[in-house]
Design an enzyme around this catalytic site. Structure first.
Site, PDB file in Angstrom:
ATOM      1  N   ASN A  89       0.864  -1.178   0.000  1.00 25.60           N
ATOM      2  CA  ASN A  89       0.000   0.000   0.000  1.00 25.60           C
ATOM      3  C   ASN A  89       0.902   1.231   0.000  1.00 25.60           C
ATOM      4  O   ASN A  89       1.465   1.587   1.018  1.00 25.60           O
ATOM      5  CB  ASN A  89      -0.908  -0.010   1.236  1.00 25.60           C
ATOM      6  CG  ASN A  89      -1.749   1.249   1.338  1.00 25.60           C
ATOM      7  OD1 ASN A  89      -1.787   2.070   0.408  1.00 25.60           O
ATOM      8  ND2 ASN A  89      -2.432   1.429   2.456  1.00 25.60           N
ATOM      9  N   TRP A  90       1.020   1.840  -1.177  1.00 20.57           N
ATOM     10  CA  TRP A  90       1.944   2.979  -1.302  1.00 20.57           C
ATOM     11  C   TRP A  90       1.368   4.265  -0.709  1.00 20.57           C
ATOM     12  O   TRP A  90       2.056   5.282  -0.658  1.00 20.57           O
ATOM     13  CB  TRP A  90       2.318   3.194  -2.779  1.00 20.57           C
ATOM     14  CG  TRP A  90       3.204   2.119  -3.332  1.00 20.57           C
ATOM     15  CD1 TRP A  90       3.913   1.198  -2.600  1.00 20.57           C
ATOM     16  CD2 TRP A  90       3.510   1.861  -4.704  1.00 20.57           C
ATOM     17  NE1 TRP A  90       4.630   0.381  -3.442  1.00 20.57           N
ATOM     18  CE2 TRP A  90       4.400   0.775  -4.739  1.00 20.57           C
ATOM     19  CE3 TRP A  90       3.116   2.441  -5.902  1.00 20.57           C
ATOM     20  CZ2 TRP A  90       4.903   0.252  -5.937  1.00 20.57           C
ATOM     21  CZ3 TRP A  90       3.605   1.932  -7.099  1.00 20.57           C
ATOM     22  CH2 TRP A  90       4.492   0.841  -7.111  1.00 20.57           C
ATOM     23  N   LYS A  91       0.093   4.251  -0.361  1.00 13.63           N
ATOM     24  CA  LYS A  91      -0.553   5.467   0.173  1.00 13.63           C
ATOM     25  C   LYS A  91      -0.297   6.631  -0.801  1.00 13.63           C
ATOM     26  O   LYS A  91      -0.280   6.403  -2.012  1.00 13.63           O
ATOM     27  CB  LYS A  91      -0.067   5.737   1.596  1.00 13.63           C
ATOM     28  CG  LYS A  91      -0.215   4.478   2.475  1.00 13.63           C
ATOM     29  CD  LYS A  91      -0.001   4.696   3.944  1.00 13.63           C
ATOM     30  CE  LYS A  91      -0.206   3.399   4.689  1.00 13.63           C
ATOM     31  NZ  LYS A  91      -0.084   3.523   6.136  1.00 13.63           N
ATOM     32  N   HIS A 151      -9.543   1.546   4.802  1.00 18.74           N
ATOM     33  CA  HIS A 151      -8.264   1.760   5.486  1.00 18.74           C
ATOM     34  C   HIS A 151      -8.477   2.770   6.620  1.00 18.74           C
ATOM     35  O   HIS A 151      -9.239   3.731   6.466  1.00 18.74           O
ATOM     36  CB  HIS A 151      -7.208   2.274   4.502  1.00 18.74           C
ATOM     37  CG  HIS A 151      -5.834   2.222   5.088  1.00 18.74           C
ATOM     38  ND1 HIS A 151      -5.394   3.171   5.982  1.00 18.74           N
ATOM     39  CD2 HIS A 151      -4.831   1.316   4.962  1.00 18.74           C
ATOM     40  CE1 HIS A 151      -4.152   2.848   6.357  1.00 18.74           C
ATOM     41  NE2 HIS A 151      -3.797   1.724   5.755  1.00 18.74           N
ATOM     42  N   GLU A 170      -6.782   5.155   7.646  1.00 11.67           N
ATOM     43  CA  GLU A 170      -6.497   6.563   7.306  1.00 11.67           C
ATOM     44  C   GLU A 170      -7.697   7.199   6.606  1.00 11.67           C
ATOM     45  O   GLU A 170      -7.960   8.387   6.764  1.00 11.67           O
ATOM     46  CB  GLU A 170      -5.224   6.640   6.441  1.00 11.67           C
ATOM     47  CG  GLU A 170      -3.982   6.389   7.291  1.00 11.67           C
ATOM     48  CD  GLU A 170      -2.815   5.779   6.548  1.00 11.67           C
ATOM     49  OE1 GLU A 170      -2.819   5.758   5.308  1.00 11.67           O
ATOM     50  OE2 GLU A 170      -1.893   5.292   7.235  1.00 11.67           O
ATOM     51  N   GLU A 205      -5.521  -4.304  10.741  1.00 11.66           N
ATOM     52  CA  GLU A 205      -4.493  -3.278  10.904  1.00 11.66           C
ATOM     53  C   GLU A 205      -4.765  -2.471  12.171  1.00 11.66           C
ATOM     54  O   GLU A 205      -5.556  -1.512  12.139  1.00 11.66           O
ATOM     55  CB  GLU A 205      -4.492  -2.333   9.694  1.00 11.66           C
ATOM     56  CG  GLU A 205      -4.167  -3.019   8.393  1.00 11.66           C
ATOM     57  CD  GLU A 205      -3.541  -2.061   7.380  1.00 11.66           C
ATOM     58  OE1 GLU A 205      -2.523  -2.430   6.795  1.00 11.66           O
ATOM     59  OE2 GLU A 205      -4.056  -0.939   7.200  1.00 11.66           O
ATOM     60  N   GLY A 225       2.473   2.856  10.814  1.00  4.77           N
ATOM     61  CA  GLY A 225       3.424   3.946  10.643  1.00  4.77           C
ATOM     62  C   GLY A 225       4.135   4.347  11.925  1.00  4.77           C
ATOM     63  O   GLY A 225       4.769   5.398  11.983  1.00  4.77           O
ATOM     64  N   SER A 266       3.412  -1.636  10.495  1.00  2.00           N
ATOM     65  CA  SER A 266       4.860  -1.688  10.731  1.00  2.00           C
ATOM     66  C   SER A 266       5.478  -3.058  10.413  1.00  2.00           C
ATOM     67  O   SER A 266       6.379  -3.523  11.115  1.00  2.00           O
ATOM     68  CB  SER A 266       5.186  -1.272  12.170  1.00  2.00           C
ATOM     69  OG  SER A 266       4.776   0.073  12.402  1.00  2.00           O
ATOM     70  N   GLY A 291       2.903  -0.839   4.438  1.00  4.31           N
ATOM     71  CA  GLY A 291       2.931   0.573   4.086  1.00  4.31           C
ATOM     72  C   GLY A 291       4.358   1.036   3.841  1.00  4.31           C
ATOM     73  O   GLY A 291       4.944   0.816   2.770  1.00  4.31           O
ATOM     74  N   GLY A 292       4.951   1.649   4.833  1.00  2.00           N
ATOM     75  CA  GLY A 292       6.270   2.277   4.704  1.00  2.00           C
ATOM     76  C   GLY A 292       7.332   1.390   4.061  1.00  2.00           C
ATOM     77  O   GLY A 292       8.074   1.827   3.171  1.00  2.00           O
TER      78      GLY A 292
END
Ligand code: 13P
Length: 251
Positions: free
Chosen positions: A9-11, A97, A99, A169, A175, A213, A234-235
């Site tokens: 997930n590149w956001k 998600h 976010e 999640e 993050g 994470s 993610g990151g």
């Protein structure tokens, strides 16, 4: 046996050049016969979807969007429909998600409309659920997960959910570098599967992913848990080498 699904997930990250470089690296990696048998997925921002679909065509890597609207078309400025995604050969969509729930006011009621719309259009939904730190501290984790799942799936017949993907999640792990322990993640993912089973969904065929994470150093232990069928990253998914290392660890 459920094949692990490792999704990036590149956001709202990367640019056109970095997306191109990632896809070239991923294509080479995905085509490597020595690679462990995982299903791979990439979820870029909308604007890069055509580029990624073209760059990964024939690689077997699923390409998905990060959200979609419930309506097929209409006066919804800034939104994108499931039908538009399918027209671009996009296969999947992340829905719910945290976010989007936190920053864009996405509600369970909206998700209950988006899930059937995505399925009807032929997209594979990846439904995200997860508790806040306060809810966990208050012993409310299972209540939150159950409430979200029941509400978000309320407009879909259990029989239409074969092959469903749910991503657990926990918000406090996204993050933050603070991963859920393997035991916490396993317990929550097993609970998700139990709720699906009680709803009449073929729970043994559903995939339950963990996200929050995930890194090359913790992926193996998380993926070794009986009810964790992959990861939503993610990151660490922004760097092709780190992402590849997570996939290797999952196998
Ligand atoms: P991080 O891996 O950066 O914690 O993000 C997880 C996530 O939100 C994936 O959807």
């Amino acid at each position: 046996m459920r094949t692990p699904f490792i999704a990036a997930n590149w956001k709202m990250n990367l640019d056109r050049a970095a997306v191109g470089a990632f896809c070239r690296a991923l294509r080479a990696f995905a085509g490597d016969a020595a690679r462990p048998a995982c299903r791979l997925g990439v979820f870029p921002p909308f604007v890069y979807l055509p580029q990624v679909v073209e760059a990964l065509a024939g690689s077997g890597v699923a390409v998905g969007a990060q959200t979609c609207h419930a309506a097929p078309e209409g006066a919804f400025t800034g939104e994108v429909s499931a039908r538009m995604l399918v027209e671009l050969d996009v296969e999947a969509v992340v829905l719910g998600h945290s976010e989007r729930r936190q920053h864009f006011g996405e509600t369970d009621e909206a998700l209950a409309r988006k899930l059937p719309a995505a399925l009807a259009a032929g997209l594979q939904p990846i439904l995200c659920i997860g508790e806040s730190e306060e809810a966990r501290d208050a012993g409310q984790t299972e209540a939150v997960l159950e409430r979200q799942l029941q509400a978000d799936l309320s407009a879909v017949e259990p029989g239409a959910l074969a092959g469903l993907v749910v991503a657990y999640e926990p918000i406090w792990a996204i993050g933050t570098g603070r991963t859920a322990t393997a035991d916490q993640a396993q317990e929550a993912c097993a609970f998700v599967r139990d709720v699906l089973r009680e709803r009449g969904v073929e729970a043994d065929a559903a995939r339950v992913l963990y996200g929050g994470s995930v890194k090359p150093g913790n992926a193996a232990e998380l993926m070794a848990q009986a009810d964790i069928d992959g990861a939503l990253v993610g990151g660490a998914s922004l760097d092709p080498e780190e992402f590849a290392a997570i996939v290797e660890a999952a196998g």
